[in-house]
Design a protein around this motif. Structure first.
Motif, PDB file in Angstrom:
ATOM      1  N   ARG A  14       0.824  -1.200   0.000  1.00 36.14           N
ATOM      2  CA  ARG A  14       0.000   0.000   0.000  1.00 36.14           C
ATOM      3  C   ARG A  14       0.867   1.262   0.000  1.00 36.14           C
ATOM      4  NH1 ARG A  14      -4.956  -1.317  -1.200  1.00 36.14           N
ATOM      5  NH2 ARG A  14      -5.824   0.471  -0.028  1.00 36.14           N
ATOM      6  N   HIS A  15       0.268   2.343  -0.478  1.00 39.62           N
ATOM      7  CA  HIS A  15       0.838   3.672  -0.266  1.00 39.62           C
ATOM      8  C   HIS A  15      -0.299   4.609   0.121  1.00 39.62           C
ATOM      9  CE1 HIS A  15      -0.763   4.675  -4.177  1.00 39.62           C
ATOM     10  NE2 HIS A  15       0.186   4.073  -4.874  1.00 39.62           N
ATOM     11  N   ALA A  16      -0.089   5.890   0.084  1.00 40.10           N
ATOM     12  CA  ALA A  16      -1.075   6.834   0.629  1.00 40.10           C
ATOM     13  C   ALA A  16      -2.425   6.754  -0.057  1.00 40.10           C
ATOM     14  CB  ALA A  16      -0.534   8.262   0.537  1.00 40.10           C
ATOM     15  N   TYR A  17      -2.457   6.300  -1.308  1.00 40.72           N
ATOM     16  CA  TYR A  17      -3.705   6.303  -2.066  1.00 40.72           C
ATOM     17  C   TYR A  17      -4.182   4.907  -2.439  1.00 40.72           C
ATOM     18  CZ  TYR A  17      -2.560  11.204  -2.211  1.00 40.72           C
ATOM     19  OH  TYR A  17      -2.242  12.484  -1.836  1.00 40.72           O
ATOM     20  N   GLY A  18      -3.713   3.913  -1.706  1.00 42.94           N
ATOM     21  CA  GLY A  18      -4.216   2.564  -1.956  1.00 42.94           C
ATOM     22  C   GLY A  18      -3.148   1.610  -2.441  1.00 42.94           C
ATOM     23  N   SER A  19      -3.494   0.800  -3.424  1.00 43.29           N
ATOM     24  CA  SER A  19      -2.583  -0.226  -3.922  1.00 43.29           C
ATOM     25  C   SER A  19      -1.317   0.381  -4.511  1.00 43.29           C
ATOM     26  CB  SER A  19      -3.285  -1.060  -5.001  1.00 43.29           C
ATOM     27  OG  SER A  19      -2.367  -1.917  -5.643  1.00 43.29           O
ATOM     28  N   ASP A  54       1.145   0.849  -8.991  1.00 45.65           N
ATOM     29  CA  ASP A  54       1.708   1.835  -9.917  1.00 45.65           C
ATOM     30  C   ASP A  54       3.152   2.196  -9.599  1.00 45.65           C
ATOM     31  OD1 ASP A  54       0.987   2.991  -7.519  1.00 45.65           O
ATOM     32  OD2 ASP A  54       0.372   4.901  -8.391  1.00 45.65           O
ATOM     33  N   GLY A  91       4.404  12.115  -3.513  1.00 48.50           N
ATOM     34  CA  GLY A  91       2.989  12.332  -3.236  1.00 48.50           C
ATOM     35  C   GLY A  91       2.251  11.111  -2.742  1.00 48.50           C
ATOM     36  N   ALA A  92       2.705   9.911  -3.130  1.00 48.62           N
ATOM     37  CA  ALA A  92       1.980   8.693  -2.757  1.00 48.62           C
ATOM     38  C   ALA A  92       2.821   7.744  -1.913  1.00 48.62           C
ATOM     39  CB  ALA A  92       1.501   7.965  -4.029  1.00 48.62           C
ATOM     40  N   HIS A 145       4.261   9.933   1.098  1.00 43.80           N
ATOM     41  CA  HIS A 145       3.316  11.025   1.305  1.00 43.80           C
ATOM     42  C   HIS A 145       3.527  11.707   2.654  1.00 43.80           C
ATOM     43  CE1 HIS A 145      -0.443  13.223   0.943  1.00 43.80           C
ATOM     44  NE2 HIS A 145      -0.829  12.766   2.120  1.00 43.80           N
ATOM     45  N   TYR A 187       5.686   3.565   4.055  1.00 42.07           N
ATOM     46  CA  TYR A 187       4.814   2.401   3.922  1.00 42.07           C
ATOM     47  C   TYR A 187       5.653   1.186   3.549  1.00 42.07           C
ATOM     48  CZ  TYR A 187       1.545   6.311   3.326  1.00 42.07           C
ATOM     49  OH  TYR A 187       0.844   7.474   3.481  1.00 42.07           O
TER      50      TYR A 187
END
Length: 661
Positions: free
Chosen positions: A14-19, A22, A47-48, A51, A56
């Motif tokens: 995971r990262h800040a915006y989900g899976s 990417d 950003g992700a 973040h 993570y």
């Protein structure tokens, strides 16, 4: 470089915006030949995947690939990759992950790319657990490096090394002292002085400030000559506009800020340094000085009249950025901005367009130059405010600022009253507009505003603000008693009771309401009820048992201090009160103003707490200064505490304390 990247189960991370599916594309983007794609990939990772500094599982999984990217000499922008690794290494499990690959940083200190060489030393100091080897590498690079920006990074890394490795600090400090003394360019010597002041203040030269000011002047003269040689036309193009919007001298700001931070509480040296900066012929130097003055003013107590006057002198500058910076600094100073009042008045007089600030969204606000003039208590602001009140657009926050003018603002009362009377009763925005007007009229003691205030009160649209204003007018608001009495059975019972006591002093009407509130300690109006009971004195003796329980309870310090102050005013219970106030003073500095007011009223009974007051007056650091940030009114709140403490100390009980030892 990306060996094994497709074997990592990114989808399970995971990262800040989900899976994190990417993430491989982002990592590959860092190796792109297209600068825009590299920038986009880096932005995506910050950003992700990292973040706001968070780490993570996907962040940790990126670390080996980031090291591989940083080690490839054929890739551009690798300095940014090293910076990302340093940032990841600062949180959670990041330090261990980055430390495991720190050997790469040792190799990168000699990289052909100066952008990489400039970021590697700091990473080396932070993550390679071999202090002797790290120092040898830094010493070697100082000897062979020729790029000025990399040399600056090496000097900063030496200071960091000395702070992180006390057992090896002496050798690093020797290197810094040598760099400060060598005939380098002014930037490198300023950097060395700043680091030396931060890690070995006993090694800084006696003439530190004059030396720093001279080096700043040399640097400015050199930059001025370079600018003349490389002057560009001021074209009205996008590129030209963007160039003019860039920070004017970010490097110079960092150099001097480092020195200021290192000097910390040496306010005499810092003021002298600030005066030197503000006296520079280069507007960029002066602008940097103005912006960095705020930290000094907000944190320390000293005579700031000279730098305040010099900041005021910048108000006449033709450069908008310098003028705006000066205004922003002065509006935070309140009465301490008095030495700049002439400059503020000139600006306000010359620029009526700055009296009111119109926002694209939201209510209009008082313009900052006029706000700063009002806050420093200058009566020349009064006629200008009168013109604003007579204009078509009146800022909603004007009433909040008028109190800083004190009695000098009395001529504004009729205009404020008229504006209050013009507010529409059916407009949902009326309470917000009424609040600052009522506060101002209450502070001015304008009892002629009672009819307009009663009009709002009976319409039910601004009860929260109208009730305290009526109380402020005391017996002159007697015609409001029926309306206030009707509120004793509503959610506004406590403020209504407070106002009624101020107006007619009828304890039988208000005491039951206040006692009932006192029994509910979770009520948001508990403190108001206790404070009013304290003002009632012996008429509120029925509240003593509940106030004693609150003062002795393990509850919040604010509640205990409020209860203690009320106990003194009602029953003079010194033995109960003093220990509670001592504890609250130490535990919660923001309560000190309130406690000082109580001590002033206590007179000789507060003698056992005289040491707290004396210590506060001797302290160089403001009681509002803390690491969590700062508030817009920190300076006036601290200055108010100092005034209260000075009023407490000359009281007769201090003489008694001195006599008893």
């Amino acid at each position: 470089m990306f060996t094994g990247i497709d074997e990592v189960d990114w989808a399970s991370m995971r990262h800040a915006y989900g899976s994190a599916e990417d993430v491989p594309a982002l990592l590959r983007g860092l190796a792109s030949a297209d600068p825009a794609e590299r920038e986009t990939a880096l932005d995506g990772l910050y950003g992700a995947v990292h973040h706001q500094g968070d780490v993570y599982d996907s962040t940790l999984a990126c670390v080996p690939f980031l090291f591989a990217l940083a080690a490839r000499p054929d890739l551009p922008d690798r300095g940014a990759v090293v910076e990302l690794l340093v940032s990841i290494g600062g949180e959670g499990e990041g330090p261990s992950a980055v430390r495991a690959g720190a050997e790469v940083f040792a190799r990168l200190t000699g990289d052909p790319d100066p952008g990489v060489r400039g970021t590697a030393p700091g990473a080396l100091v932070r993550f390679l657990d071999q202090p002797a080897r790290v120092l040898d590498l830094l010493r070697e690079r100082l000897t062979v490096e020729r790029d000025d920006r990399v040399l600056l990074a090496l000097v900063e890394s030496l200071g960091l090394y000395a702070r992180r490795n006390p057992a090896h600090a002496d050798a690093a400090v020797d290197l810094l002292a040598a760099q400060a003394a060598l005939p380098h360019g002014p930037e490198l010597r300023l950097a060395a002085l700043g680091q030396l002041a931060g890690c070995a203040p006993d090694r800084i030269p006696a003439d530190l400030v004059p030396t720093a000011v001279r080096l700043l002047q040399e640097r400015s003269e050199r930059r001025s000559r370079q600018a003349a040689l490389c002057a560009r036309p001021h074209t009205d193009t996008l590129v030209g506009r963007l160039r003019r919007l860039r920070p004017s001298d970010e490097e110079g700001s960092q150099l001097l800020r480092t020195l200021h931070n290192a000097l910390d509480g040496r306010t005499g040296d810092r003021i002298a340094l600030l005066v030197g900066q503000l006296s520079s012929p280069e507007w960029a130097d002066r602008c940097n000085a103005v912006w960095m003055s705020g930290g000094l003013f907000r944190t320390w107590r000293a005579d700031f009249s000279e730098p305040a006057a010099l900041i005021g002198a910048q108000l006449d500058a033709s450069e908008d950025r310098l003028r705006d910076a000066a205004v922003a600094a002065l509006k935070q100073l309140f009465e301490l901005a008095a030495p700049a009042a002439d400059g503020l008045h000139r600006l306000v007089t010359a620029r009526p367009d700055l009296w009111v600030r119109q926002w694209e969204h939201g209510a209009p606000a008082l313009g900052d130059p006029l706000r700063a003039l009002v806050r420093c208590g200058d009566p020349r602001a009064v006629p200008v405010l009168g013109e604003v009140l007579a204009g078509a657009v009146v800022p909603d926050d004007l009433g909040h600022e008028i109190s800083w003018l004190g009695a000098a603002a009395a001529p504004l009362a009729p205009a404020l009253r008229r504006r209050l009377g013009s507010l529409a009763l059916d407009d949902p925005g009326t309470p917000g507009r009424a609040a600052p007007l009522l506060r101002a009229l209450g502070g001015l003691g304008d009892a002629e505003s009672v009819p307009e205030t009663l009009r709002l009160l009976e319409a039910g649209g601004a009860v929260e603000y109208a009730v305290p204003a009526l109380g402020a007018w005391s017996s002159a608001a007697r015609e409001a008693v029926p309306a206030l009495s009707r509120l004793l059975d509503t959610e506004f019972a406590v403020p209504a009771a407070a106002a009624l006591w101020s107006i007619d002093g009828d304890a039988s009407a208000v005491l039951p309401v206040l006692l009932n509130e006192l029994r509910h300690r979770d009520s948001r109006r508990w403190g108001t009820a206790a404070e009013v009971l304290g003002r009632m004195g012996q008429a509120a003796r029925a509240a003593l048992p509940e106030l004693r329980r609150a003062a002795d309870s393990p509850g919040p310090a604010e509640r205990r201090a409020t209860a203690a102050c009320a106990l003194w005013r009602i029953g003079g219970e010194v033995e109960t009160v003093n220990p509670v106030l001592r504890s609250a003073w130490t535990e919660k500095p923001h309560l000190r103003r309130r406690i000082a007011v109580c001590l002033r009223a206590m007179g000789p009974a507060g003698a056992p707490l005289g040491d707290l007051v004396a210590t506060e007056l001797a302290a160089l650091r403001r009681h509002t200064a803390h690491s969590e940030g700062y508030g817009s009114h920190d300076i006036p709140h601290d200055e108010e505490l100092l005034r209260l403490c000075r009023e407490v100390l000359p009281a007769p009980w201090t003489q008694q304390q001195a006599a008893t030892g």
